[in-house]
Design an enzyme around this catalytic site. Structure first.
Site, PDB file in Angstrom:
ATOM      1  N   ASP A  52       0.878  -1.222  -0.184  1.00  0.00           N
ATOM      2  CA  ASP A  52      -0.136  -0.022  -0.173  1.00  0.00           C
ATOM      3  C   ASP A  52       0.912   1.239   0.006  1.00  0.00           C
ATOM      4  O   ASP A  52       2.310   1.006   0.341  1.00  0.00           O
ATOM      5  CB  ASP A  52      -1.007  -0.124   1.296  1.00  0.00           C
ATOM      6  CG  ASP A  52      -0.249  -0.499   2.432  1.00  0.00           C
ATOM      7  OD1 ASP A  52       1.008   0.053   2.654  1.00  0.00           O
ATOM      8  OD2 ASP A  52      -0.845  -1.035   3.179  1.00  0.00           O
ATOM      9  N   ASP A  54       1.354   4.937   1.827  1.00  0.00           N
ATOM     10  CA  ASP A  54       0.826   5.796   2.874  1.00  0.00           C
ATOM     11  C   ASP A  54       1.206   7.066   2.429  1.00  0.00           C
ATOM     12  O   ASP A  54       2.119   7.569   1.901  1.00  0.00           O
ATOM     13  CB  ASP A  54       1.594   5.297   4.411  1.00  0.00           C
ATOM     14  CG  ASP A  54       1.358   3.829   4.659  1.00  0.00           C
ATOM     15  OD1 ASP A  54       0.112   3.882   4.913  1.00  0.00           O
ATOM     16  OD2 ASP A  54       2.257   2.938   4.543  1.00  0.00           O
ATOM     17  N   ASP A 132       9.423   4.330  12.806  1.00  0.00           N
ATOM     18  CA  ASP A 132       9.942   3.527  13.573  1.00  0.00           C
ATOM     19  C   ASP A 132      11.459   2.953  12.830  1.00  0.00           C
ATOM     20  O   ASP A 132      12.506   3.447  13.475  1.00  0.00           O
ATOM     21  CB  ASP A 132       9.403   1.929  13.376  1.00  0.00           C
ATOM     22  CG  ASP A 132       8.747   1.307  12.032  1.00  0.00           C
ATOM     23  OD1 ASP A 132       8.935   2.200  11.190  1.00  0.00           O
ATOM     24  OD2 ASP A 132       7.893   0.473  12.025  1.00  0.00           O
TER      25      ASP A 132
HETATM   26  P1  ATP Z   1       3.995  -2.980   5.079  1.00  0.00           P
HETATM   27  O1  ATP Z   1       3.054  -2.193   4.712  1.00  0.00           O
HETATM   28  O2  ATP Z   1       4.806  -3.327   3.933  1.00  0.00           O
HETATM   29  O3  ATP Z   1       3.655  -4.180   6.035  1.00  0.00           O
HETATM   30  P2  ATP Z   1       4.954  -0.388   6.025  1.00  0.00           P
HETATM   31  O4  ATP Z   1       6.292   0.050   6.463  1.00  0.00           O
HETATM   32  O5  ATP Z   1       4.199   0.227   5.265  1.00  0.00           O
HETATM   33  O6  ATP Z   1       5.245  -1.986   5.910  1.00  0.00           O
HETATM   34  P3  ATP Z   1       2.732  -0.157   7.837  1.00  0.00           P
HETATM   35  O7  ATP Z   1       2.313  -0.834   8.922  1.00  0.00           O
HETATM   36  O8  ATP Z   1       1.656   0.071   6.644  1.00  0.00           O
HETATM   37  O9  ATP Z   1       4.176  -0.771   7.455  1.00  0.00           O
HETATM   38  O10 ATP Z   1       3.090   1.473   8.388  1.00  0.00           O
HETATM   39  C1  ATP Z   1       3.588   2.506   7.578  1.00  0.00           C
HETATM   40  C2  ATP Z   1       4.587   3.370   8.098  1.00  0.00           C
HETATM   41  O11 ATP Z   1       4.209   4.051   9.319  1.00  0.00           O
HETATM   42  C3  ATP Z   1       5.961   2.510   8.308  1.00  0.00           C
HETATM   43  O12 ATP Z   1       6.615   2.536   7.310  1.00  0.00           O
HETATM   44  C4  ATP Z   1       6.467   3.449   9.441  1.00  0.00           C
HETATM   45  O13 ATP Z   1       7.014   4.765   8.693  1.00  0.00           O
HETATM   46  C5  ATP Z   1       5.215   3.917  10.195  1.00  0.00           C
HETATM   47  N1  ATP Z   1       4.970   3.076  11.456  1.00  0.00           N
HETATM   48  C6  ATP Z   1       4.164   2.047  11.437  1.00  0.00           C
HETATM   49  N2  ATP Z   1       4.230   1.538  12.540  1.00  0.00           N
HETATM   50  C7  ATP Z   1       5.073   1.989  13.327  1.00  0.00           C
HETATM   51  C8  ATP Z   1       5.324   2.246  14.758  1.00  0.00           C
HETATM   52  N3  ATP Z   1       4.817   1.081  15.708  1.00  0.00           N
HETATM   53  N4  ATP Z   1       6.151   3.016  15.368  1.00  0.00           N
HETATM   54  C9  ATP Z   1       6.768   3.663  14.252  1.00  0.00           C
HETATM   55  N5  ATP Z   1       6.213   4.040  13.102  1.00  0.00           N
HETATM   56  C10 ATP Z   1       5.599   3.175  12.672  1.00  0.00           C
HETATM   57 MG    MG Z   2       2.336   0.001   4.550  1.00  0.00          MG
END
Ligand code: ATP
Ligand code: MG
Length: 418
Positions: A52, A54, A132
């Site tokens: 996805d 963001d 993160d």
């Molecule tokens: P994927 O969607 O491929 O699993 P992602 O990195 O996009 O990986 P998401 O859970 O969709 O993970 O979160 C989007 C973004 O929000 C992350 O890339 C990170 O920058 C931030 N984020 C998500 N969870 C946390 C957290 N627990 N603490 C700090 N930042 C976070």
């Molecule tokens: Mg994501």
């Protein structure tokens, strides 16, 4: 800060979802500062297909809502805007800021340092520091098609490193789920966890016990059902995290060489789940729990037979209640899945009893296929008797009615028993 101009990176505009672009463009036109961030940017740079996209902006959730009819605001810990296009949802987050002299209503922390609310808004570089991992904090602007890297994400992406932004211990304490995220990304991307980020994981693993069971359930699905479950699980065991999430498995999972029935079953179910994900087949979350908890269930059930003089069936039923009740305290498995888990377990009890009309009736049950698939998995681990039973069922399903009849009749004939 490091700026990677569009000539120096491989992100093609065309690979970004249309809906995400729509949201970004409208915010930009309304005069807000807006970027793609997170896994979308990371995966595009790695030439992987993002799950996805963001979006992050300096518009507040209320301002976002005013711009989009199809927008709802969600979340308490983090207030977010969801812009909804049918089944596709674009998540829009307002830049998060620091917590200097925070007002109580926007920021709250538990005694242990866990962030309960984190709604202080800030600027884009402050937002980067609240994310993160460095590789998750790269900002892609469609104003100039550049990537803005405030925390060294590009370097870590090249070095294949998962590195927490800031002081690892503090960041894990703020949100212990980051422990699991580190492991998930390491497995998925085939990256190493940077030394200082890896070092406190084992020591702080117990903090996972303070995370809500419903959040852990969601996270667990991501850990085990994204196509890298087996690798993820091995990493979790390497860091001794299993015991905090699956208290009943770890009691029975003490083998250092991963050779116990539980561990072999774990490898088997996660391996086959990974394969199904790769083939694009449906996966049932209940099935993983069926397999993971099967041997702890059997150990407990045998103990109840001994200690409470129960018959096998009653002991089995009581043991399933005890095991499931213990498990949902750490991981909130939804009720509909709990029902399925019970059904598949009960089928294991009934599959050996095939005479008369029983085999015919069993085959008509809704969960028969799942029950049989699980029996096949058990056959590989438990040996001869279950292997024979599983073969019988394979043949029974593949032959016509009259042959089935003969197979059942043979069961009652002591001379033809194998
Ligand atoms: P994927 O969607 O491929 O699993 P992602 O990195 O996009 O990986 P998401 O859970 O969709 O993970 O979160 C989007 C973004 O929000 C992350 O890339 C990170 O920058 C931030 N984020 C998500 N969870 C946390 C957290 N627990 N603490 C700090 N930042 C976070
Ligand atoms: Mg994501």
């Amino acid at each position: 800060m490091n700026i990677i101009t569009h000539k120096k990176h491989n992100i093609s505009f065309k690979k970004i979802s249309k809906n995400a672009l729509k949201v970004l463009c409208r915010l930009q036109k309304a005069g807000f500062e807006v970027y793609f961030v997170g896994g979308g940017v990371r995966d595009l740079l790695l030439e992987r297909i993002p799950k996805d996209f963001d979006v992050t902006t300096n518009a507040t959730p209320e301002q976002i809502k005013r711009l989009f009819k199809n927008c709802r605001l969600i979340g308490r810990r983090f207030r977010l805007a969801h812009v909804v296009f049918g089944r596709d949802v674009v998540e829009v987050a307002t830049f998060r800021g620091y917590h200097r002299k925070p007002a109580k209503s926007v920021f709250a922390q538990s005694k242990k340092g866990i962030l309960l609310r984190d709604n202080v808004y800030g600027t884009v570089n402050q937002d980067a520091e609240r994310r993160d991992f460095t590789i998750n904090a790269m900002y892609y602007s469609i104003n100039d098609y550049s990537i803005y890297d405030y925390v060294g994400g590009i370097g870590d992406l090249e070095d294949k490193l998962i590195r927490l932004i800031g002081d690892p211990k503090t960041r894990y304490r703020e949100d212990p789920v980051r422990i699991l995220r580190a492991i998930r990304f390491a497995a998925k991307l085939n990256f190493n966890i940077e030394k200082d980020t890896a070092e406190p994981i084992e020591e702080l693993g117990h903090l996972l016990q303070d995370v809500s069971a419903s959040r852990l359930y969601e996270e667990l699905l991501k850990l085990f059902q994204s196509g890298y479950g087996l690798k993820t699980c091995r990493l979790m065991r390497k860091y001794n995290l299993f015991q905090h999430l699956f208290p009943t498995i770890s009691e029975d999972c003490a083998n250092k060489d991963y050779s116990s029935f539980s561990e072999r079953m774990l490898d088997s179910v996660l391996g086959s789940t990974d394969l199904r994900v790769k083939k694009g087949q449906k996966i049932n979350p209940a099935f993983i729990f069926v397999a993971m908890l099967w041997y702890p269930l059997n150990v407990l059930s045998a103990r109840l037979v001994r200690e409470r003089s129960l018959n096998h069936y009653d002991a089995f039923m009581q043991a399933s209640n005890i095991i499931l009740n213990k498990q949902i305290k750490t991981i909130a498995i939804p009720r509909r899945h709990i029902a399925t888990i019970r059904e598949i377990w009960q089928l294991q009890f009934h599959l050996p009893i095939r005479s008369g009309r029983r085999a015919f009736r069993l085959m008509k049950l809704n969960k028969f296929r799942a029950g049989f698939d699980f029996l096949e998995m058990r056959a590989e681990i438990e040996g001869k008797e279950i292997e024979r039973l599983s073969k019988w069922w394979t043949i029974f399903q593949n032959v016509g009615f009259s042959m089935r009849q003969t197979m059942v009749e043979k069961l009652d004939d002591p001379d033809s028993r194998a």
